[in-house]
Design a protein around this motif. Structure first.
Motif, mmCIF file in Angstrom:
data_model
loop_
_atom_site.group_PDB
_atom_site.id
_atom_site.type_symbol
_atom_site.label_atom_id
_atom_site.label_comp_id
_atom_site.label_asym_id
_atom_site.label_seq_id
_atom_site.Cartn_x
_atom_site.Cartn_y
_atom_site.Cartn_z
ATOM 1 N N VAL A 109 -8.554 -1.116 0.594
ATOM 2 C CA VAL A 109 -8.903 -1.926 -0.316
ATOM 3 C C VAL A 109 -8.931 -1.487 -1.766
ATOM 4 O O VAL A 109 -8.682 -1.887 -2.627
ATOM 5 C CB VAL A 109 -10.536 -2.230 0.119
ATOM 6 C CG1 VAL A 109 -11.163 -3.260 -0.958
ATOM 7 C CG2 VAL A 109 -10.522 -2.855 1.192
ATOM 8 N N GLU A 110 -9.354 -0.081 -1.960
ATOM 9 C CA GLU A 110 -9.294 0.332 -3.248
ATOM 10 C C GLU A 110 -7.904 0.625 -4.050
ATOM 11 O O GLU A 110 -7.534 0.184 -5.118
ATOM 12 C CB GLU A 110 -9.852 1.790 -3.306
ATOM 13 C CG GLU A 110 -11.575 1.836 -3.022
ATOM 14 C CD GLU A 110 -12.228 1.106 -4.558
ATOM 15 O OE1 GLU A 110 -11.623 0.764 -5.332
ATOM 16 O OE2 GLU A 110 -13.581 0.816 -4.115
ATOM 17 N N SER A 111 -7.043 1.357 -3.205
ATOM 18 C CA SER A 111 -5.793 1.753 -3.748
ATOM 19 C C SER A 111 -4.362 1.376 -3.007
ATOM 20 O O SER A 111 -3.265 1.592 -3.331
ATOM 21 C CB SER A 111 -5.552 3.102 -3.924
ATOM 22 O OG SER A 111 -5.669 3.726 -2.888
ATOM 23 N N VAL A 112 -4.753 0.664 -1.762
ATOM 24 C CA VAL A 112 -3.509 0.296 -0.878
ATOM 25 C C VAL A 112 -2.761 1.883 -0.737
ATOM 26 O O VAL A 112 -1.394 1.807 -0.782
ATOM 27 C CB VAL A 112 -2.482 -0.641 -1.293
ATOM 28 C CG1 VAL A 112 -1.789 -1.152 -0.268
ATOM 29 C CG2 VAL A 112 -3.445 -1.817 -1.906
ATOM 30 N N PHE A 113 -3.411 2.850 -0.524
ATOM 31 C CA PHE A 113 -2.935 4.206 -0.084
ATOM 32 C C PHE A 113 -2.070 4.799 -1.346
ATOM 33 O O PHE A 113 -1.030 5.463 -0.963
ATOM 34 C CB PHE A 113 -2.315 4.269 1.029
ATOM 35 C CG PHE A 113 -3.078 3.806 2.231
ATOM 36 C CD1 PHE A 113 -3.944 4.857 2.757
ATOM 37 C CD2 PHE A 113 -3.460 2.551 2.595
ATOM 38 C CE1 PHE A 113 -4.938 4.574 3.748
ATOM 39 C CE2 PHE A 113 -4.369 2.138 3.689
ATOM 40 C CZ PHE A 113 -5.010 3.208 4.226
ATOM 41 N N ASP A 114 -1.997 4.248 -2.634
ATOM 42 C CA ASP A 114 -1.471 4.808 -3.620
ATOM 43 C C ASP A 114 -2.133 6.003 -4.264
ATOM 44 O O ASP A 114 -3.111 5.668 -5.120
ATOM 45 C CB ASP A 114 -0.844 3.744 -4.589
ATOM 46 C CG ASP A 114 0.061 4.100 -5.762
ATOM 47 O OD1 ASP A 114 0.373 5.473 -5.849
ATOM 48 O OD2 ASP A 114 0.052 3.483 -6.691
ATOM 49 N N PRO A 115 -1.967 7.136 -4.110
ATOM 50 C CA PRO A 115 -2.518 8.280 -4.906
ATOM 51 C C PRO A 115 -2.396 8.371 -6.261
ATOM 52 O O PRO A 115 -3.404 9.012 -6.966
ATOM 53 C CB PRO A 115 -2.052 9.679 -4.330
ATOM 54 C CG PRO A 115 -0.386 9.457 -3.632
ATOM 55 C CD PRO A 115 -0.680 7.698 -3.456
ATOM 56 N N GLY A 130 -10.550 3.325 -15.890
ATOM 57 C CA GLY A 130 -10.097 4.657 -15.608
ATOM 58 C C GLY A 130 -10.505 5.007 -14.222
ATOM 59 O O GLY A 130 -10.437 6.410 -13.840
ATOM 60 N N ALA A 131 -10.817 4.224 -13.429
ATOM 61 C CA ALA A 131 -10.649 4.462 -12.001
ATOM 62 C C ALA A 131 -9.427 5.073 -11.286
ATOM 63 O O ALA A 131 -8.619 4.450 -11.697
ATOM 64 C CB ALA A 131 -11.233 3.262 -11.151
ATOM 65 N N ALA A 132 -9.497 6.285 -10.660
ATOM 66 C CA ALA A 132 -8.289 6.988 -10.309
ATOM 67 C C ALA A 132 -8.208 7.280 -9.017
ATOM 68 O O ALA A 132 -9.171 7.467 -8.222
ATOM 69 C CB ALA A 132 -8.316 8.426 -11.190
ATOM 70 N N GLY A 133 -6.939 7.539 -8.536
ATOM 71 C CA GLY A 133 -6.779 7.984 -7.141
ATOM 72 C C GLY A 133 -6.847 7.091 -6.149
ATOM 73 O O GLY A 133 -6.941 5.641 -6.211
ATOM 74 N N LEU A 134 -6.754 7.487 -4.895
ATOM 75 C CA LEU A 134 -6.737 6.807 -3.615
ATOM 76 C C LEU A 134 -8.072 6.210 -3.159
ATOM 77 O O LEU A 134 -8.210 4.929 -2.839
ATOM 78 C CB LEU A 134 -6.635 7.876 -2.327
ATOM 79 C CG LEU A 134 -5.312 8.538 -2.273
ATOM 80 C CD1 LEU A 134 -5.164 9.304 -1.357
ATOM 81 C CD2 LEU A 134 -4.131 7.350 -1.664
ATOM 82 N N VAL A 135 -9.215 6.836 -3.868
ATOM 83 C CA VAL A 135 -10.551 6.093 -3.626
ATOM 84 C C VAL A 135 -11.061 5.422 -4.723
ATOM 85 O O VAL A 135 -12.175 4.802 -5.161
ATOM 86 C CB VAL A 135 -11.452 7.199 -3.096
ATOM 87 C CG1 VAL A 135 -11.069 7.632 -1.972
ATOM 88 C CG2 VAL A 135 -11.872 8.293 -3.907
ATOM 89 N N GLN A 136 -10.323 5.415 -6.153
ATOM 90 C CA GLN A 136 -10.519 4.847 -7.299
ATOM 91 C C GLN A 136 -11.881 5.465 -7.745
ATOM 92 O O GLN A 136 -12.707 4.622 -8.139
ATOM 93 C CB GLN A 136 -10.613 3.241 -7.195
ATOM 94 C CG GLN A 136 -9.144 2.783 -7.050
ATOM 95 C CD GLN A 136 -8.380 2.821 -8.336
ATOM 96 O OE1 GLN A 136 -8.599 2.197 -9.214
ATOM 97 N NE2 GLN A 136 -7.389 4.090 -8.139
ATOM 98 N N MET A 137 -11.979 6.742 -7.933
ATOM 99 C CA MET A 137 -13.047 7.243 -8.340
ATOM 100 C C MET A 137 -13.406 7.223 -9.855
ATOM 101 O O MET A 137 -12.154 7.682 -10.605
ATOM 102 C CB MET A 137 -13.066 8.805 -7.942
ATOM 103 C CG MET A 137 -14.223 9.679 -8.340
ATOM 104 S SD MET A 137 -15.976 9.003 -7.589
ATOM 105 C CE MET A 137 -15.621 9.397 -5.978
ATOM 106 N N THR A 165 -8.943 16.349 -3.912
ATOM 107 C CA THR A 165 -9.998 16.300 -4.686
ATOM 108 C C THR A 165 -10.762 14.773 -4.471
ATOM 109 O O THR A 165 -11.862 14.558 -4.310
ATOM 110 C CB THR A 165 -9.926 16.777 -5.857
ATOM 111 O OG1 THR A 165 -9.606 18.112 -5.906
ATOM 112 C CG2 THR A 165 -11.149 16.649 -6.713
ATOM 113 N N ASN A 166 -9.885 13.871 -4.597
ATOM 114 C CA ASN A 166 -9.917 12.651 -4.483
ATOM 115 C C ASN A 166 -10.836 12.016 -3.283
ATOM 116 O O ASN A 166 -11.794 11.447 -3.519
ATOM 117 C CB ASN A 166 -8.910 11.775 -4.998
ATOM 118 C CG ASN A 166 -9.026 10.401 -5.502
ATOM 119 O OD1 ASN A 166 -9.300 9.321 -4.811
ATOM 120 N ND2 ASN A 166 -9.345 10.046 -6.880
#
Length: 247
Positions: free
Chosen positions: A128-134, A141-148, A171-172
């Motif tokens: 849901v967050e990134s469709v597995f795009d790291p 500014g949400a970033a990475g796989l889990v949009q942190m 880390t993400n």
């Protein structure tokens, strides 16, 4: 005058006209048969060809054929199917469901297991967050796989002070899965609704969810349905507890 009575001539025949040498040899033949029967399992076995490598192979110096042994070889391990672990089965199922490489699926599973989160829920969150795009970067500014979010990341780990560090997949995942697990534990008193509330809090924040609950409202904004529902997840709704199951 007549002479003494003439003795009959000696004959080579015994009783019933059987030659004497046969009568003399008969006991020896019987003894030989008894000895043969005691020393051999059967007459065919006694007179069978010698076992082992044929003489022709010895004479031609042909290498003796050997039966290949599979004991203690890698081939035997491949032939005998080993029982698959929960990790192997989950990685296989998730890689097929979301069309992932095994490397990516293993990384997600291991990160979720280490954080104490149910790996399937971790896969759903990333879908849901990134469709597995790291390398995904969202609004704000949400970033990475889990949009942190960077601020949330620093609250969890003060040593994270750059977006580059936050974009590191390991880390993400570590921070995102930790936050989701903490949110689920936060709402454990809500019973079966703890997973849904924890997922919604991951998106809206704990304060927003708590405020809605105090007012008697459902904090659902559609995010919980996207993560836990069947859409985008192979048509299967989530039915776990949110926490890592025992293996």
């Amino acid at each position: 005058m007549t002479g003494p009575a003439q003795q009959p001539a000696r004959t080579q025949y015994g009783l019933a006209g059987i030659p004497r040498w046969v009568l003399l040899a008969l006991p020896l033949i019987l003894l030989g048969g008894v000895a043969l029967g005691l020393t051999s399992g059967s007459v065919p076995e006694r007179f069978a060809p010698r076992r082992g490598v044929p003489d022709s192979l010895r004479e031609l110096r042909v290498p003796v054929p050997r039966t290949p042994s599979l004991v203690s070889t890698p081939n035997l391990e491949r032939l005998v199917e080993r029982p698959r672990s929960h990790r192997d089965l989950t990685v296989l199922a998730m890689s097929e469901r979301y069309h992932l490489t095994r490397t990516m699926a293993h990384m997600v599973y291991d990160a979720a297991a280490e954080a104490g989160l149910d790996p399937e829920l971790g896969f759903r969150l990333i879908r849901v967050e990134s469709v597995f795009d790291p390398r995904a970067v969202g609004q704000g500014g949400a970033a990475g796989l889990v949009q942190m979010m960077p601020g949330t990341a620093r609250a969890l780990d003060p040593e994270i002070d750059t977006t580059r560090e936050l974009m590191d997949p390991h880390t993400n995942l570590r921070l995102g899965f930790r936050l989701l697990r903490e949110n689920i534990l936060r709402y454990q008193k809500q019973g079966d609704d703890a997973v849904r509330l924890g997922v919604i809090a991951y998106n809206r924040g704990e304060n927003s969810v708590d405020r809605a609950l105090r007012r008697g409202r459902d904090p659902e904004n559609g995010y919980g349905k996207r993560v836990l529902g069947p859409i985008h997840h192979g048509g299967k709704p989530y039915q776990g507890t949110g926490l890592r199951p025992k293996e």
